[in-house]
Design a protein around this motif. Structure first.
Motif, PDB file in Angstrom:
ATOM      1  N   VAL B  37      52.371  25.049  18.189  1.00  0.00           N
ATOM      2  CA  VAL B  37      51.366  25.663  17.327  1.00  0.00           C
ATOM      3  C   VAL B  37      51.821  27.076  16.979  1.00  0.00           C
ATOM      4  CG1 VAL B  37      49.016  26.541  17.232  1.00  0.00           C
ATOM      5  CG2 VAL B  37      49.462  24.317  18.266  1.00  0.00           C
ATOM      6  N   ARG B  40      46.576  29.609  15.802  1.00  0.00           N
ATOM      7  CA  ARG B  40      45.414  28.755  15.830  1.00  0.00           C
ATOM      8  C   ARG B  40      44.279  29.324  14.988  1.00  0.00           C
ATOM      9  NH1 ARG B  40      45.722  24.831  19.781  1.00  0.00           N
ATOM     10  NH2 ARG B  40      47.277  25.786  21.137  1.00  0.00           N
ATOM     11  N   THR B  94      44.836  26.311  11.520  1.00  0.00           N
ATOM     12  CA  THR B  94      45.836  26.126  12.553  1.00  0.00           C
ATOM     13  C   THR B  94      47.109  25.639  11.883  1.00  0.00           C
ATOM     14  OG1 THR B  94      44.178  25.555  14.201  1.00  0.00           O
ATOM     15  CG2 THR B  94      46.432  24.829  14.635  1.00  0.00           C
TER      16      THR B  94
END
Lengths: 194, 194
Positions: B37, B40, B94
């Motif tokens: 990721v 976020r 995200t």
DNA sequence: CTCGTGTCTTAACTTAAGTCAATGCACGTA
DNA sequence: TACGTGCATTGACTTAAGTTAAGACACGAG
């Protein structure tokens, strides 16, 4: 009228009064009558605009002759076509004033000169465009995720004045629906508020 | 890998080899595993990215828990969130790598320093963003004007590889439709080609 | 190997938007 | 005043997307 611009510049730069003065003197403010075309689909744009007052509609006509409205610009919004990537940099869109308007007009020829003379202006432009990009991405994401009815409600919430300011069939095309559907949606919403 | 970047910089600036060298040395290239990721939804982004290889999905989850994919970024695309206008500049989205990836990573803290040191870099950034904005506006206009089926065909035409590269339900959400509809559309198109 | 999970597809049914056609209204003009 | 034009609304009908539910398949974990 110029004070709108001053306010706007102050929000985005740390230019002194004098610097702002100098820049302002080189800017060009123009009046436009309702119905004036800023530039036409298929022409090469030579100027960009910043609306101080009025409303401009952006639309295009596709191969089948269908007209699609892709945006309405109002106070404090900038109008510019970016198509560096296109071989012939022709505009895909026509821009037309749907109200009498007052705009700052920028000449694209002298754009880079201005930036060289006033580096802060380039920073301001960059930031304006960044903000602009952010907003378009946000609107796009919201559009993808919603139904026609939700799209109308969102517009009602975000730009309530626009709904009465523009013809309904153009508004429908901006929402990606037919005028008939828009009419029904409005009816539905009024009948069952909430 | 760096040559992609050289090519890209040459396309947008008139920097000399040396100047490019200097800038490149200050850039930071990083590898990412599938599933990583970048940042976020609800976090403040501190970095921006330029994809040299791989694919990143941008999505958000709304109040009702529904997930909407708003973009897929692939080679030679930039990832940055512009929300100067938001009070808390939290990201609405995200960003997650859906393939192993290699990206140029830019630190937003030192962004203005870099521009001051290399004014041409600011010009390059401005032009990249202008081009980006132009493309998003174009995509948005096309999206508004088309039906789900036409949207799928357009995507098939403009980014044919993407369709096999990403999960279908995410693709559906990116097209603003349900996975079931996407399934039917593909069936329809295959049965009656042309 | 089996089980569970996630993903895609298919089917039956519902719903909302598109299409086509007609009407009414406002406005400008002969 | 009468007429024509353009625009918004409404109705009847069609169509495609949403909804709900079920089944098929691939894959990884135990």
């Amino acid at each position: 009228m110029k004070d709108i611009l001053y306010k706007y510049m102050s929000r985005w730069t740390s230019l002194t009064e004098e610097e702002q003065q100098v820049i302002m003197e080189q800017l060009h403010i123009e009046q436009f009558k309702k119905g004036t075309v800023l530039f036409r689909q298929g022409e090469v744009p030579t100027r960009c605009y910043f609306i101080l007052k009025g409303c401009v509609r952006q639309y295009s006509i596709d191969e089948e002759g269908r007209e699609t409205t892709s945006n309405f610009y109002t106070e404090e919004q900038a109008i510019a076509v970016f198509n560096h990537h296109k071989p012939e940099r022709l505009s895909d869109y026509t821009f037309i004033c749907i109200e009498d308007a007052v705009m700052v007009v920028g000449d694209l020829e002298t754009e880079q000169d201005m930036y060289n003379k006033h580096p802060q202006l380039e920073t301001m432009t960059r930031m304006m465009i960044e903000e602009n990009l952010g907003q378009v991405q946000e609107e796009f994401a919201a559009f993808i995720a919603s139904s026609p009815e939700e799209r109308f409600k969102t517009l009602q919430h975000r730009r309530p004045l626009l709904i009465d300011r523009v013809p309904q069939h153009q508004l429908a095309s901006y929402l990606g629906i037919t005028p008939e559907s828009l009419s029904r949606i409005k009816k539905r919403i009024h009948q069952a508020p909430r």
